[in-house]
Design a protein around this motif. Structure first.
Motif, PDB file in Angstrom:
ATOM      1  N   ASP A   9       5.911 -13.594  19.522  1.00  0.00           N
ATOM      2  CA  ASP A   9       4.818 -14.192  20.018  1.00  0.00           C
ATOM      3  C   ASP A   9       3.667 -13.106  19.550  1.00  0.00           C
ATOM      4  O   ASP A   9       2.529 -13.549  19.601  1.00  0.00           O
ATOM      5  CB  ASP A   9       4.829 -14.354  21.509  1.00  0.00           C
ATOM      6  N   ALA A  10       3.957 -12.005  19.046  1.00  0.00           N
ATOM      7  CA  ALA A  10       2.807 -10.989  18.736  1.00  0.00           C
ATOM      8  C   ALA A  10       2.246 -11.682  17.555  1.00  0.00           C
ATOM      9  O   ALA A  10       1.059 -11.307  17.253  1.00  0.00           O
ATOM     10  CB  ALA A  10       3.477 -10.040  18.193  1.00  0.00           C
ATOM     11  N   SER A  11       2.611 -12.522  16.878  1.00  0.00           N
ATOM     12  CA  SER A  11       2.135 -13.333  15.608  1.00  0.00           C
ATOM     13  C   SER A  11       1.089 -14.395  16.127  1.00  0.00           C
ATOM     14  O   SER A  11       0.286 -14.938  15.102  1.00  0.00           O
ATOM     15  CB  SER A  11       3.274 -14.153  14.982  1.00  0.00           C
ATOM     16  N   GLU A  16      -9.685  -8.376  18.703  1.00  0.00           N
ATOM     17  CA  GLU A  16     -10.977  -8.226  18.846  1.00  0.00           C
ATOM     18  C   GLU A  16     -11.509  -7.091  18.234  1.00  0.00           C
ATOM     19  O   GLU A  16     -11.248  -5.865  18.166  1.00  0.00           O
ATOM     20  CB  GLU A  16     -11.513  -8.049  20.372  1.00  0.00           C
ATOM     21  N   LYS A  17     -12.715  -7.350  17.171  1.00  0.00           N
ATOM     22  CA  LYS A  17     -13.321  -6.323  16.380  1.00  0.00           C
ATOM     23  C   LYS A  17     -14.631  -5.823  17.217  1.00  0.00           C
ATOM     24  O   LYS A  17     -14.880  -4.889  16.948  1.00  0.00           O
ATOM     25  CB  LYS A  17     -13.710  -7.038  15.035  1.00  0.00           C
ATOM     26  N   PRO A  38      -4.481 -14.273  13.736  1.00  0.00           N
ATOM     27  CA  PRO A  38      -3.316 -13.569  13.215  1.00  0.00           C
ATOM     28  C   PRO A  38      -3.063 -13.866  11.479  1.00  0.00           C
ATOM     29  O   PRO A  38      -2.420 -12.873  10.982  1.00  0.00           O
ATOM     30  CB  PRO A  38      -2.161 -14.810  13.893  1.00  0.00           C
ATOM     31  N   ASN A  39      -3.887 -14.746  10.978  1.00  0.00           N
ATOM     32  CA  ASN A  39      -3.661 -14.891   9.682  1.00  0.00           C
ATOM     33  C   ASN A  39      -4.758 -14.067   8.674  1.00  0.00           C
ATOM     34  O   ASN A  39      -4.986 -14.385   7.670  1.00  0.00           O
ATOM     35  CB  ASN A  39      -3.765 -16.338   9.069  1.00  0.00           C
TER      36      ASN A  39
END
Length: 187
Positions: A9-11, A16-17, A38-39
């Motif tokens: 599920d980490a994917s 946050e930047k 994620p992508n």
């Protein structure tokens, strides 16, 4: 992580930047979060930062103590369990006990933690903590804030259950609090 979430599920996790404040009020602030998907795509999302809230379900024999107050967003009166904002550094149980006293004049000899949840994880960063108050006793009169106009009354549990989710009791967080109560203490 619970058993429900796996390392796969980490994917699904965004990073946050940065965050920029758009609006600050007495009750909350509205921020823009710049986050990376994620992508690798960058998105901008609104996040409402507010203090934690507490809801207390005061149970007295076959009744609940309920409060009635005006809700500006709804544009009408709402029957609810007592509750409110936890003050900075205040523990949730302390905030719940304080709100019960302020809004009803009652104290509880027994406070049972029922659970915590996020009011709307798509937008809000805070949590709402729900407590059951038992062994109630009248301690004082209401001690409302200057901008609070709240009436309270005893309402049979069966009536609260029947009217939850109606225009008389429209607050979704009250329904969620009642679900936590029912999960542990069936009416």
């Amino acid at each position: 992580m619970s058993d429900f979430f796996s390392t796969d599920d980490a994917s699904l996790t965004w990073k946050e930047k940065g965050r920029r404040e758009l609006l600050k009020t007495v009750v909350f602030s509205v921020n823009e979060s710049e986050s990376v998907s994620p992508n690798g795509d960058v998105g901008h999302y609104v996040v409402v930062d507010a203090p934690d809230w507490c809801i207390v379900i005061p149970e007295d024999e076959g009744d609940f103590l309920m409060v009635k107050q005006w809700r500006h967003g709804f544009g009408g009166l709402s029957v609810e369990f007592p509750g409110g904002v936890a003050e900075k550094g205040e523990k949730p149980e302390t905030a719940a006990a304080r709100e019960l006293l302020e809004e009803t004049g009652f104290r509880a000899n027994e406070m049972i933690f029922l659970g915590s949840m996020n009011p709307n994880p798509a937008l809000f960063s805070n949590r709402v903590h729900v407590f059951l108050a038992r062994k109630l006793y009248k301690a004082s009169s209401q001690k409302l804030d200057a901008d609070e106009f709240v009436a309270f009354s005893r309402i049979p549990k069966s009536e609260v259950l029947a009217k939850m989710g109606t225009d008389e009791q429209p607050h979704a967080l009250m329904t969620a609090a009642l679900c936590l109560y029912l999960k542990n203490f069936a009416i």
